[in-house]
Write a protein that holds these residues in place. Structure first.
Motif, short mmCIF file in Angstrom:
data_model
loop_
_atom_site.label_atom_id
_atom_site.label_comp_id
_atom_site.label_asym_id
_atom_site.label_seq_id
_atom_site.Cartn_x
_atom_site.Cartn_y
_atom_site.Cartn_z
N VAL A 99 -31.89 -75.32 -21.28
CA VAL A 99 -33.32 -75.20 -21.00
C VAL A 99 -34.07 -76.17 -21.91
O VAL A 99 -33.66 -76.43 -23.04
CB VAL A 99 -33.80 -73.74 -21.21
CG1 VAL A 99 -33.56 -73.28 -22.64
CG2 VAL A 99 -35.25 -73.57 -20.81
N ALA A 100 -35.18 -76.75 -21.40
CA ALA A 100 -35.97 -77.69 -22.19
C ALA A 100 -37.41 -77.69 -21.70
O ALA A 100 -37.67 -77.62 -20.49
CB ALA A 100 -35.39 -79.09 -22.09
N PHE A 101 -38.36 -77.76 -22.64
CA PHE A 101 -39.77 -77.95 -22.31
C PHE A 101 -40.09 -79.44 -22.30
O PHE A 101 -39.50 -80.22 -23.06
CB PHE A 101 -40.67 -77.27 -23.36
CG PHE A 101 -40.83 -75.79 -23.17
CD1 PHE A 101 -41.75 -75.29 -22.26
CD2 PHE A 101 -40.10 -74.90 -23.93
CE1 PHE A 101 -41.92 -73.93 -22.10
CE2 PHE A 101 -40.26 -73.54 -23.78
CZ PHE A 101 -41.17 -73.04 -22.86
N SER A 102 -41.06 -79.82 -21.47
CA SER A 102 -41.58 -81.18 -21.51
C SER A 102 -42.43 -81.35 -22.76
O SER A 102 -42.78 -80.37 -23.43
CB SER A 102 -42.40 -81.49 -20.26
OG SER A 102 -43.50 -80.59 -20.16
N ALA A 103 -42.79 -82.59 -23.08
CA ALA A 103 -43.47 -82.89 -24.34
C ALA A 103 -44.80 -82.17 -24.47
O ALA A 103 -45.20 -81.80 -25.58
CB ALA A 103 -43.67 -84.40 -24.47
N MET B 218 -31.74 -71.47 -26.28
CA MET B 218 -33.15 -71.14 -26.42
C MET B 218 -33.91 -72.36 -26.90
O MET B 218 -33.36 -73.25 -27.54
CB MET B 218 -33.36 -69.96 -27.37
CG MET B 218 -33.02 -70.24 -28.82
SD MET B 218 -33.45 -68.85 -29.91
CE MET B 218 -32.32 -67.60 -29.32
N THR B 219 -35.20 -72.40 -26.58
CA THR B 219 -36.05 -73.49 -27.06
C THR B 219 -37.50 -73.03 -27.12
O THR B 219 -37.95 -72.23 -26.29
CB THR B 219 -35.93 -74.73 -26.14
OG1 THR B 219 -36.62 -75.82 -26.73
CG2 THR B 219 -36.49 -74.46 -24.76
N LEU B 220 -38.20 -73.53 -28.12
CA LEU B 220 -39.62 -73.25 -28.28
C LEU B 220 -40.44 -74.29 -27.53
O LEU B 220 -40.04 -75.46 -27.43
CB LEU B 220 -40.01 -73.28 -29.76
CG LEU B 220 -39.59 -72.07 -30.61
CD1 LEU B 220 -39.53 -72.45 -32.07
CD2 LEU B 220 -40.55 -70.91 -30.39
N HIS C 296 -38.39 -79.34 -32.55
CA HIS C 296 -39.71 -79.90 -32.78
C HIS C 296 -40.04 -80.03 -34.26
O HIS C 296 -41.10 -80.53 -34.62
CB HIS C 296 -40.78 -79.06 -32.08
CG HIS C 296 -40.52 -78.88 -30.62
ND1 HIS C 296 -40.58 -79.92 -29.72
CD2 HIS C 296 -40.14 -77.80 -29.89
CE1 HIS C 296 -40.27 -79.48 -28.51
NE2 HIS C 296 -39.99 -78.20 -28.59
N GLY C 297 -39.15 -79.57 -35.11
CA GLY C 297 -39.30 -79.78 -36.54
C GLY C 297 -40.43 -79.01 -37.18
O GLY C 297 -40.86 -79.34 -38.29
N HIS D 60 -23.52 -77.50 -38.13
CA HIS D 60 -24.71 -78.14 -38.68
C HIS D 60 -25.51 -78.78 -37.55
O HIS D 60 -24.94 -79.39 -36.64
CB HIS D 60 -24.34 -79.21 -39.70
CG HIS D 60 -23.58 -78.69 -40.88
ND1 HIS D 60 -24.07 -78.74 -42.16
CD2 HIS D 60 -22.35 -78.12 -40.98
CE1 HIS D 60 -23.18 -78.22 -43.00
NE2 HIS D 60 -22.14 -77.83 -42.29
N ASN D 61 -26.85 -78.68 -37.65
CA ASN D 61 -27.72 -79.27 -36.65
C ASN D 61 -28.92 -79.88 -37.37
O ASN D 61 -29.56 -79.21 -38.19
CB ASN D 61 -28.18 -78.21 -35.65
CG ASN D 61 -28.91 -78.83 -34.48
OD1 ASN D 61 -28.38 -79.67 -33.78
ND2 ASN D 61 -30.14 -78.39 -34.27
N ILE D 62 -29.23 -81.14 -37.10
CA ILE D 62 -30.30 -81.82 -37.81
C ILE D 62 -31.52 -82.02 -36.94
O ILE D 62 -31.42 -82.08 -35.71
CB ILE D 62 -29.84 -83.18 -38.37
CG1 ILE D 62 -29.30 -84.05 -37.23
CG2 ILE D 62 -28.83 -83.01 -39.48
CD1 ILE D 62 -29.07 -85.50 -37.61
N SER D 63 -32.68 -82.15 -37.58
CA SER D 63 -33.93 -82.45 -36.89
C SER D 63 -34.94 -82.94 -37.90
O SER D 63 -34.97 -82.46 -39.05
CB SER D 63 -34.47 -81.21 -36.18
OG SER D 63 -35.67 -81.50 -35.49
N TYR D 64 -35.76 -83.90 -37.50
CA TYR D 64 -36.82 -84.40 -38.38
C TYR D 64 -38.06 -83.52 -38.25
O TYR D 64 -38.45 -83.11 -37.14
CB TYR D 64 -37.19 -85.83 -38.02
CG TYR D 64 -36.31 -86.88 -38.67
CD1 TYR D 64 -36.56 -87.29 -39.98
CD2 TYR D 64 -35.26 -87.45 -37.98
CE1 TYR D 64 -35.76 -88.26 -40.58
CE2 TYR D 64 -34.45 -88.42 -38.56
CZ TYR D 64 -34.71 -88.81 -39.87
OH TYR D 64 -33.92 -89.77 -40.47
N ALA D 65 -38.70 -83.25 -39.39
CA ALA D 65 -39.99 -82.60 -39.41
C ALA D 65 -41.06 -83.65 -39.11
O ALA D 65 -40.81 -84.85 -39.22
CB ALA D 65 -40.23 -81.94 -40.76
#
Length: 672
Positions: free
Chosen positions: A77-81, A37-39, A338-339, A289-294
């Protein structure tokens, strides 16, 4: 045969349980096994890739908008920017880029058919699109395909355009995870060796003579030149990579250990060294564990702890837990790319968490599960389904869009690396009560559906493989992993009898006849409950596949394909006392092979539903009236193989469950 299913939008329909049904089906229960899933970048849309297709949700309204690519198992699945495009991949199929607003497919990118799941990402500057292969098993030639492809995107991607098509610019040896730098100039990804590898003749990289189990290195490339800039130590198995929004740092997570590296400037002609900036050591919990920058450059980590079956969000810079989900979840499909917002799946819903807000956004998305035995209630208004590990699901079929009620009284065992309680089947008594059997590594239990405590609980010396209850005889039976069968008298709480069945290669299995006088095991051995002794009739060497007891308990429906390598031409009704065939149903000539995957007999014994094992993604359900004719009265076609079937008491409905993880309801009234 191929199913050509057109893409549709469903904004005018509120009942998503009726979207894109195969011909003859009237409703769908559940939305299929979720894979990813992706937002969208602005957080207003959520895309959920499943075994059923691609679901699109309006997050603000908490409602599904559409179901795309029905019958396709979406793997990534992935959204463009900017959120105007969405990319999907499927096992063995091309990668597709869609226009979100119109639903039109703008481009198809070929992908090696040997590849499995993939990760898809668009660069922030919308110039690049990267695909990471995750096929981590060897092929028959002992070669393993593992690649990262980079495609250049045109400024104006349009449907049916002969020019301005995506072009593949770069091809590397590597695998997931992938990450673009904020300006789109760098691409980082995991690598088994940390260095470029040769390519084989068809353009895909090959690693000979070994298995790729872990990818512990991260390589970084400059996209404009294709130059390899650096190789960094990621640990044992890299789980995620993330660049800081400022572009000065890149973090690599190895399931609990996160290393942050300084990103050097690219002004120099020669690659500059990357220096380790900081290391975060999280609790060792054998979790994910999964990392992402805010956006403000804080480094965050989502953690699923296997032992506690708990999910939480951590601020690594401030050593703070930002959110902890209060219910059982699972390592299911977490998106925080997307943080700003966190999307995750629990046992029976999909949630979105926004930092600073008190309430979760819950979408009411009932994901799929692996359906075992099914049973309609006596009034035909509910369908009870079994998932061995996730519990008993009770569906109100008069409101097919509603989520099910879940019966799982013991939940996940704390501090256990095992599966905990497993749920085997549901027995509906003549009074309409629902009885559930369950067990674990040392006990078997009998419940009334909805109760907090079991009716009875018994200890055994080995792990329970299957358990059944006969409300007519008031007997509970279980078979352990060694093939030993235990039978208890529920009224007295005492052992009624024990015996040992012939061991088979498949998981042990048992079933009572409708009146409780016989008990049969997977090997074909039949036990006379009244006489307390096995009938010396059949063994696994006979190749018998038990399908169902007839209402006449001395007769069973069976298949003998095991003796003929799947080529036995009929489904037989067999008298177990006389040891002779009573009648037969010819298998259709187009069944190849002729193994039976799912079988159901109506309560009255007049109708048979059967699904062959097609060894493909196409499935079929054939229904016979055994009183007349050799041909099925109807055949339904699906885009999935079938694992479970059940008739309603009045024979007007059939429930089918298959590989998608959803249940279909079929109206049989026109054919009876």
């Amino acid at each position: 045969m191929k199913k050509n299913i057109s893409l549709q939008f469903d904004y005018d329909s509120t009942d998503s349980s009726t979207w894109h049904l195969p011909e003859g089906a009237i409703a769908r229960l559940g939305k299929g096994n979720s894979v990813t899933m992706t937002l969208s970048p602005n957080g207003t849309l959520l895309a959920i890739g499943s075994y059923l297709g691609l679901w699109l949700y309006d997050v603000t309204k908490r409602t599904p908008l559409s179901l795309w690519e029905v019958g396709t198992q979406i793997s990534a699945v992935a959204f463009s920017a900017c959120g105007e495009w969405i990319a999907t991949s499927s096992w063995g199929g091309p990668i597709k880029i869609w226009d979100v607003e119109s639903g039109n497919c703008l481009a198809e990118l070929p992908r090696d058919e040997s590849g499995g799941n993939s990760e898809l990402i668009f660069s922030p500057n919308r110039e690049w699109f990267a695909v990471g292969g995750t096929n981590r098993s060897s092929n028959p030639e002992k070669k393993l395909y593992c690649s990262v492809e980079v495609w250049r995107l045109p400024e104006n991607l349009q449907e049916d355009a002969t020019s301005n098509r995506p072009t593949r610019e770069l091809l590397y040896v590597g695998t997931n995870p992938l990450a673009f730098s904020p300006d789109g100039s760098l691409l980082a990804f995991a690598s088994p060796d940390g260095a470029p590898e040769p390519f084989n003749t068809n353009g895909y990289p090959v690693i000979d003579g070994r298995w790729l189990l872990d990818a512990g290195q991260v390589v970084v490339y400059e996209l404009a030149t294709g130059k390899h800039l650096t190789t960094l130590d990621g640990g044992k198995d890299v789980s995620s990579i993330s660049f800081s929004p400022c572009g000065k740092f890149m973090a690599i997570c190895d399931n609990g250990i996160t290393k942050v590296w300084k990103v050097p400037a690219l002004s120099s002609a020669e690659p500059q060294p990357w220096h380790l900036h900081k290391v975060y050591q999280e609790v060792e919990d054998k979790g994910y564990h999964n990392i992402s920058y805010a956006p403000e450059n804080r480094l965050l980590s989502t953690v699923y702890a296997y032992k506690d079956d708990a999910f939480s969000m951590h601020d690594l810079d401030n050593n703070e837990i930002l959110y902890q989900h209060p219910e059982e979840t699972g390592p299911y499909n977490i998106d925080y790319s997307h943080g700003t917002r966190l999307a995750f799946e629990s046992e029976n819903d999909v949630h979105i968490w926004i930092e600073g807000e008190d309430q979760l956004i819950s979408l009411g998305h009932t994901a799929g599960f692996f359906v075992g035995p099914q049973q309609f209630s006596l009034d035909g208004k509910a369908l009870i389904t079994t998932d061995r590990h996730d519990g008993i699901f009770s569906w109100d079929i008069t409101h097919s869009n509603d989520p099910p009620h879940i019966f799982k009284p013991l939940g996940m065992k704390p501090d256990s690396d095992g599966w905990g309680e497993r749920y085997f089947c549901v027995e509906v008594s003549s009074e309409g009560k629902h009885f559930v059997t369950s067990g674990d590594e040392s006990s078997v239990r009998l419940w009334e559906l909805g109760a907090d405590t079991p009716i009875a609980s018994f200890s055994i010396q080995a792990e329970v493989s299957d358990a059944v209850f006969s409300s007519t005889a008031n007997l509970l039976a279980c078979i352990d992993e060694n093939g030993k069968v235990y039978i208890w008298d529920i009224a007295t709480g005492e052992i009624y009898d024990t015996y040992t069945t012939e061991k088979t290669h498949n998981s042990p299995y048992i079933e009572f006849s409708q009146d409780g006088t016989y008990l049969i095991s997977r090997s074909g051995q039949i036990y006379d409950v009244v006489q307390r002794k096995p009938l010396d009739r059949y063994s696994s060497e006979d190749g018998i596949q038990f399908l169902a007891f007839s209402p006449n308990s001395s007769q069973i429906w069976c298949d003998w394909s095991g003796a003929g390598w799947g080529n036995y031409d009929s489904i037989d009704l067999w008298d177990i006392l006389q040891d002779e065939k009573v009648s037969e149903i010819p298998k259709p000539n187009w069944w190849k092979p002729k193994y039976i995957e799912a079988f159901a007999l109506s309560t009255c014994g007049q109708y048979v539903a059967c699904s062959p094992d097609t060894w493909t993604r196409d499935g079929y359900i054939c229904i016979w009236d055994i009183r007349n004719g050799d041909e099925p009265i109807v055949t339904f076609e699906l885009t999935e193989s079938i694992s479970s079937l059940a008739f309603s008491l009045d024979n007007t409905l059939l429930a089918s469950a298959g590989t998608s993880g959803a249940i279909l309801l079929w109206d049989l009234t026109p054919y009876l």
